[in-house]
Motif scaffolding. Structure first.
Motif, PDB file in Angstrom:
ATOM      1  N   PHE A  35      34.931  41.529  46.498  1.00 55.57           N
ATOM      2  CA  PHE A  35      35.877  40.869  45.595  1.00 55.57           C
ATOM      3  C   PHE A  35      35.469  39.424  45.353  1.00 55.57           C
ATOM      4  CE2 PHE A  35      38.227  43.883  48.297  1.00 55.57           C
ATOM      5  CZ  PHE A  35      38.756  44.750  47.348  1.00 55.57           C
ATOM      6  N   SER A  36      36.030  38.843  44.303  1.00 53.89           N
ATOM      7  CA  SER A  36      35.882  37.409  44.050  1.00 53.89           C
ATOM      8  C   SER A  36      37.268  36.833  43.812  1.00 53.89           C
ATOM      9  CB  SER A  36      34.978  37.159  42.841  1.00 53.89           C
ATOM     10  OG  SER A  36      35.571  37.687  41.659  1.00 53.89           O
ATOM     11  N   GLY A  37      37.348  35.487  43.781  1.00 60.30           N
ATOM     12  CA  GLY A  37      38.607  34.836  43.459  1.00 60.30           C
ATOM     13  C   GLY A  37      39.422  34.375  44.646  1.00 60.30           C
ATOM     14  N   HIS A 131      42.558  47.829  41.403  1.00 61.72           N
ATOM     15  CA  HIS A 131      41.422  48.623  40.923  1.00 61.72           C
ATOM     16  C   HIS A 131      41.848  50.081  40.771  1.00 61.72           C
ATOM     17  CE1 HIS A 131      37.323  50.371  40.824  1.00 61.72           C
ATOM     18  NE2 HIS A 131      37.022  49.217  40.267  1.00 61.72           N
ATOM     19  N   PRO A 132      41.324  50.786  39.770  1.00 67.80           N
ATOM     20  CA  PRO A 132      41.703  52.190  39.590  1.00 67.80           C
ATOM     21  C   PRO A 132      41.447  53.055  40.816  1.00 67.80           C
ATOM     22  CG  PRO A 132      40.495  51.392  37.671  1.00 67.80           C
ATOM     23  CD  PRO A 132      40.421  50.316  38.702  1.00 67.80           C
ATOM     24  N   SER A 133      40.374  52.790  41.552  1.00 59.53           N
ATOM     25  CA  SER A 133      40.047  53.626  42.709  1.00 59.53           C
ATOM     26  C   SER A 133      41.147  53.578  43.762  1.00 59.53           C
ATOM     27  CB  SER A 133      38.708  53.194  43.320  1.00 59.53           C
ATOM     28  OG  SER A 133      38.756  51.837  43.738  1.00 59.53           O
ATOM     29  N   GLY A 184      44.809  37.118  41.145  1.00 49.74           N
ATOM     30  CA  GLY A 184      43.600  36.294  41.114  1.00 49.74           C
ATOM     31  C   GLY A 184      42.460  36.852  41.938  1.00 49.74           C
ATOM     32  N   ILE A 185      42.599  38.105  42.417  1.00 50.14           N
ATOM     33  CA  ILE A 185      41.528  38.756  43.175  1.00 50.14           C
ATOM     34  C   ILE A 185      40.863  39.759  42.249  1.00 50.14           C
ATOM     35  CG2 ILE A 185      40.940  40.089  45.222  1.00 50.14           C
ATOM     36  CD1 ILE A 185      43.582  39.162  46.452  1.00 50.14           C
ATOM     37  N   GLU A 217      40.785  40.966  35.372  1.00 56.28           N
ATOM     38  CA  GLU A 217      41.067  39.527  35.380  1.00 56.28           C
ATOM     39  C   GLU A 217      41.897  39.117  36.598  1.00 56.28           C
ATOM     40  OE1 GLU A 217      42.897  38.521  31.680  1.00 56.28           O
ATOM     41  OE2 GLU A 217      41.223  39.258  30.468  1.00 56.28           O
ATOM     42  N   GLY A 218      42.064  40.047  37.542  1.00 55.02           N
ATOM     43  CA  GLY A 218      42.781  39.713  38.773  1.00 55.02           C
ATOM     44  C   GLY A 218      44.247  40.086  38.772  1.00 55.02           C
TER      45      GLY A 218
END
Length: 252
Positions: A35-37, A131-133, A184-185, A217-218
């Motif tokens: 992940f980012s953010g 996330h869809p998963s 924001g993740i 976009e988080g």
């Protein structure tokens, strides 16, 4: 593909301060690859919250390195005029180690153990799916979850989720999407990954993308399920059924 050689179950309240910081360091290394953010300080607050109890599973690879984590936290809240128990969680697993549902036995054990703490109080899982998963996995094993392609948005759990949302500091970004929260993740998906999920045939994937189109976009889609012993054991049965089917397919 990598192999998870062993997994450690850790209880933060039993660790020394140095032990907790090592746990955060190892888990954050995985989190930051997936992940980012979120910086380490924010991740520490998320994975070591002020909960009634927390359990964290740390997966290790061939060389003893951390390759995944799964954290479950128990909270006490008052909602719908009564005391309830709320489970929340986080998970991350490096790409080469995915596809084995490696967290399910740990999750089921946490749910049953936490249900046994004051079993007269209703217990729920409340998540914000980014996330869809993740949404697909919950839809697969949590019977009666909200929301879902079969049940839609409007049902009793929707009101409860809205009531609990603010107590966890989740701000709803827009009135037209009242069950999408800005976290924001961001999952580190490529454009190819995004196209894969946009075209995914499963109804749960299509439902997630339709109701949370800005997940990249988080943004997270709130999801909730009641965790009674029957519901937990039903999830375990579904998991074992899938494991058996996978084992039979591997023979051919």
């Amino acid at each position: 593909m990598g192999t998870i050689t062993h997994s450690d179950t850790l209880y933060p309240h039993l660790l020394t301060m140095a032990g907790r910081e090592r746990l955060v360091d190892e888990a954050y290394q995985v989190h930051d690859a997936v992940f980012s953010g979120m910086d380490r300080a924010a991740f520490r607050k998320m994975v070591l919250p002020e909960s009634e109890h927390s359990s964290i599973l740390l997966h290790r690879g061939e060389h003893g390195q951390a390759v995944g984590y799964c954290a479950v936290h128990l909270f006490q809240r008052r909602a719908a005029g009564r005391e309830v128990k709320v489970l929340r969680g986080q998970a991350g697993l490096l790409k080469d180690y995915r596809g084995r549902n490696s967290n399910m036995p740990f999750l089921a054990g946490c749910m049953l153990r936490y249900w046994l703490r004051s079993p007269w109080r209703p217990m729920y899982f409340l998540g914000a799916m980014i996330h869809p998963s993740s949404f697909i996995q919950m839809h697969k094993y949590a019977a009666g979850m909200w929301p879902s392609p079969e049940r839609g948005m409007e049902q009793p759990l929707a009101r409860l989720a809205a009531e609990l949302c603010g107590s966890f500091g989740m701000a709803v970004p827009a009135a037209e999407r009242p069950f999408v929260v800005k976290l924001g993740i961001l999952t580190r998906d490529s454009q190819t990954d995004r196209q894969f999920w946009l075209q995914h045939p499963r109804p749960a994937a299509r439902y997630f993308v339709e109701h949370n189109p800005d997940y990249h976009e988080g943004h997270g889609l709130l999801a909730m399920a009641e965790l009674s012993p029957t519901a937990i054991l039903n999830g375990v049965w579904r998991y074992l059924r899938d494991r058996r089917a996978a084992a039979e397919r591997s023979r051919f």
